[in-house]
Design a protein around this motif. Structure first.
Motif, PDB file in Angstrom:
ATOM      1  N   TYR A  59       0.398 -15.415  -7.381  1.00  0.00           N
ATOM      2  CA  TYR A  59       0.713 -14.134  -6.751  1.00  0.00           C
ATOM      3  C   TYR A  59       0.610 -14.273  -5.233  1.00  0.00           C
ATOM      4  N   LEU A  60       0.867 -13.188  -4.531  1.00  0.00           N
ATOM      5  CA  LEU A  60       0.775 -13.181  -3.072  1.00  0.00           C
ATOM      6  C   LEU A  60      -0.492 -12.448  -2.635  1.00  0.00           C
ATOM      7  N   PRO A  61      -1.123 -12.884  -1.553  1.00  0.00           N
ATOM      8  CA  PRO A  61      -2.263 -12.123  -1.029  1.00  0.00           C
ATOM      9  C   PRO A  61      -1.803 -10.726  -0.625  1.00  0.00           C
ATOM     10  N   VAL A  62      -2.672  -9.749  -0.787  1.00  0.00           N
ATOM     11  CA  VAL A  62      -2.297  -8.384  -0.411  1.00  0.00           C
ATOM     12  C   VAL A  62      -2.625  -8.099   1.050  1.00  0.00           C
ATOM     13  N   ARG A  63      -3.296  -9.051   1.714  1.00  0.00           N
ATOM     14  CA  ARG A  63      -3.661  -8.893   3.122  1.00  0.00           C
ATOM     15  C   ARG A  63      -2.989  -9.971   3.981  1.00  0.00           C
ATOM     16  N   ARG A  64      -2.619  -9.595   5.186  1.00  0.00           N
ATOM     17  CA  ARG A  64      -2.061 -10.560   6.125  1.00  0.00           C
ATOM     18  C   ARG A  64      -3.107 -11.609   6.515  1.00  0.00           C
ATOM     19  N   SER A  65      -4.352 -11.163   6.710  1.00  0.00           N
ATOM     20  CA  SER A  65      -5.402 -12.064   7.187  1.00  0.00           C
ATOM     21  C   SER A  65      -5.731 -13.170   6.205  1.00  0.00           C
ATOM     22  N   GLY A 104      -4.189   4.221  -5.995  1.00  0.00           N
ATOM     23  CA  GLY A 104      -4.436   2.839  -6.405  1.00  0.00           C
ATOM     24  C   GLY A 104      -4.508   1.905  -5.224  1.00  0.00           C
ATOM     25  N   MET A 105      -4.779   0.634  -5.538  1.00  0.00           N
ATOM     26  CA  MET A 105      -4.775  -0.437  -4.545  1.00  0.00           C
ATOM     27  C   MET A 105      -4.010  -1.620  -5.125  1.00  0.00           C
ATOM     28  N   PRO A 106      -3.225  -2.317  -4.295  1.00  0.00           N
ATOM     29  CA  PRO A 106      -2.421  -3.443  -4.797  1.00  0.00           C
ATOM     30  C   PRO A 106      -3.293  -4.616  -5.213  1.00  0.00           C
ATOM     31  N   THR A 112       0.822  -1.215   0.000  1.00  0.00           N
ATOM     32  CA  THR A 112       0.000   0.000   0.000  1.00  0.00           C
ATOM     33  C   THR A 112       0.854   1.263   0.000  1.00  0.00           C
ATOM     34  N   ASP A 113       2.032   1.208   0.613  1.00  0.00           N
ATOM     35  CA  ASP A 113       2.916   2.379   0.577  1.00  0.00           C
ATOM     36  C   ASP A 113       3.297   2.718  -0.863  1.00  0.00           C
ATOM     37  N   PHE A 137     -13.981  -5.347  -3.241  1.00  0.00           N
ATOM     38  CA  PHE A 137     -14.356  -6.761  -3.364  1.00  0.00           C
ATOM     39  C   PHE A 137     -13.156  -7.615  -3.759  1.00  0.00           C
ATOM     40  N   ILE A 138     -12.427  -7.187  -4.764  1.00  0.00           N
ATOM     41  CA  ILE A 138     -11.362  -8.017  -5.319  1.00  0.00           C
ATOM     42  C   ILE A 138     -10.159  -8.116  -4.368  1.00  0.00           C
ATOM     43  N   THR A 139     -10.062  -7.160  -3.414  1.00  0.00           N
ATOM     44  CA  THR A 139      -8.940  -7.177  -2.474  1.00  0.00           C
ATOM     45  C   THR A 139      -9.364  -7.591  -1.062  1.00  0.00           C
TER      46      THR A 139
END
Length: 444
Positions: free
Chosen positions: A357-363, A159-161, A147-148, A341-343
């Motif tokens: 790919y990698l999840p953009v959230r830790r949870s 934007g959003m990752p 996000t940074d 929704f997508i993130t």
């Protein structure tokens, strides 16, 4: 070449009844759209991306789910434009004719030029909105470096990752053990230890011991270990210093000895690794699907190496999603709801596991799909994900400088030429690289 980023300033002639709240003025003293947070009639928006094959299939499935379940009369049409370069060309052309779609899935360096031209919408007001915002989620759950990266334009979040990855080291465990080492020997890996193992692979197995899938990442990450950005947002180019001379001479020596190698005509090292022609290599987490063992060897995954006395640094890369100003206020809100929704936790996990790919959230680590992948002993994703997740704690992103991708290509070419002897001295390497990068970032 310091960037001046423009604030959103789009004047609409639409009736006030579609707005929530009153209009205001931005920093440029121009009328600013008030936020729409409700939709009273069907809205259709288009998204352009560069996904193909399996990635496109997974993404299209998520789009279909959103269209069926959002309950807000929003329809999203996702359109693949081919590869990333194809998408970039089409985005640039569409921006010149004010015909951009509502959402584009691009890298930050392209976004920089669009922001300069006032083509992208600042999502900050939506993110901070008490009704539909997600400020707390971003602060507490999203991967900070992801996000940074999309907040490096004067703190505004454009934007959003989405399609994110980092690098790890893929290891042929079978050959490693044949050399008398174990995966434990690769914990907290330094380049000194790496060179020792790589030399034994060359001497005893007749293969290179290590390589970088991306020569540009090798250079940029090594520079970052000394706390320097390759190119800063103000245009400063950091390629002419003693540390560059030190690590480039080191890489040249190891490549000339045969212990290290570059991809060469293959462009990537996954084919050589799959054919057991290299012991280990540093590459993207998103490239794991290209590795094929055919049951002939076992794979291990470890964090990237670091030079003695320097700080760990691993790059995070990938495209993010941006909302454009070629839209009505209602379409902007529709785009924002789709991005939410997508993130979200579940969808980020699903998209990541099924595409590499990698999840953009830790949870997302707590979701069933990620837990299942990690429990699957045959899943390479399950092996690399914990390593990548830990690595993200010291990951970095490159500043979104104009034409950064072109500058990276110059690094790739000059790095490869130097370590293989095409460029004879490190001073010539630095001189040629600095000139090529300056040309790239100065191009409009």
């Amino acid at each position: 070449m310091k960037k001046k980023f423009l604030a959103l300033a789009v004047l609409t002639a639409m009736t006030a009844s579609i707005f929530v709240g009153c209009g205001s003025k931005d920093a440029n003293d121009k009328p600013k759209e008030a936020l729409v947070t409700e939709i009273n009639k069907p809205v259709t928006i288009e998204m352009w991306h560069y996904m193909t094959g399996k990635q496109q299939e997974v993404f299209d499935g998520l789009v279909d789910e959103f269209n069926k379940t959002n309950g807000k009369q929003i329809t999203v049409k996702a359109v693949s434009q081919g590869g990333i370069q194809d998408l970039n060309k089409k985005v640039v052309t569409a921006s010149q004719s004010d015909s951009l779609p509502a959402i584009i899935n691009v890298y930050p360096d392209l976004a920089t030029g669009l922001i300069d031209q006032g083509k992208l919408f600042d999502l900050s007001d939506y993110i901070n909105d008490p009704k539909v915002g997600m400020k707390e989620e971003i602060e507490k759950d999203f991967i900070p470096s992801f996000t940074d990266e999309v907040k490096q334009w004067d703190g505004k979040q454009y934007g959003m990752p989405l399609s994110k990855s980092t690098e790890v080291v893929y290891v042929n465990k079978t050959l490693l053990e044949k050399l008398g080492y174990s995966m434990k020997d690769l914990e907290n890996l330094t380049f000194d230890k790496l060179a020792e193992i790589a030399k034994k692979a060359h001497d005893k197995l007749g293969i290179a011991g290590f390589g970088f899938d991306s020569s540009s990442n090798a250079f940029i990450s090594s520079l970052k270990m000394d706390g320097k950005d390759f190119v800063e947002l103000n245009g400063t180019i950091n390629v002419d210093n003693d540390w560059v001379k030190t690590f480039m001479d080191y890489f040249k020596k190891e490549n000339e000895s045969g212990a290290f190698r570059i991809p060469g005509e293959d462009k990537f090292l996954s084919p050589s690794f799959s054919n057991q022609k290299i012991l280990m290599y540093q590459g993207s987490t998103a490239g794991a699907s290209h590795i094929k063992t055919n049951g002939k060897f076992d794979i291990g995954v470890v964090q990237v190496p670091v030079f003695e006395g320097k700080k760990k640094a691993v790059i995070q890369q990938g495209a993010s999603v941006f909302v454009t100003n070629n839209t009505t206020p209602e379409q902007k809100y529709a785009a924002y709801e789709f991005i939410k929704f997508i993130t979200n936790k579940e969808n980020s996990a699903k998209f990541a596991v099924e595409t590499g790919y990698l999840p953009v959230r830790r949870s997302s680590a707590d979701t069933k799909i990620v837990k299942a992948a990690m429990a699957d002993k045959k899943s390479l994703y399950g092996t690399l994900y914990p390593v990548a997740e830990e690595s993200l704690e010291y990951s970095y992103y490159t500043p979104a400088v104009n034409n950064a991708q072109s500058a990276r290509k110059a690094v790739q070419e000059k790095y490869d030429a130097f370590v293989t002897g095409g460029i004879k001295t490190v001073d010539d390497f630095i001189s040629q690289l600095k000139s090529a990068v300056q040309t790239s970032i100065g191009r409009r």
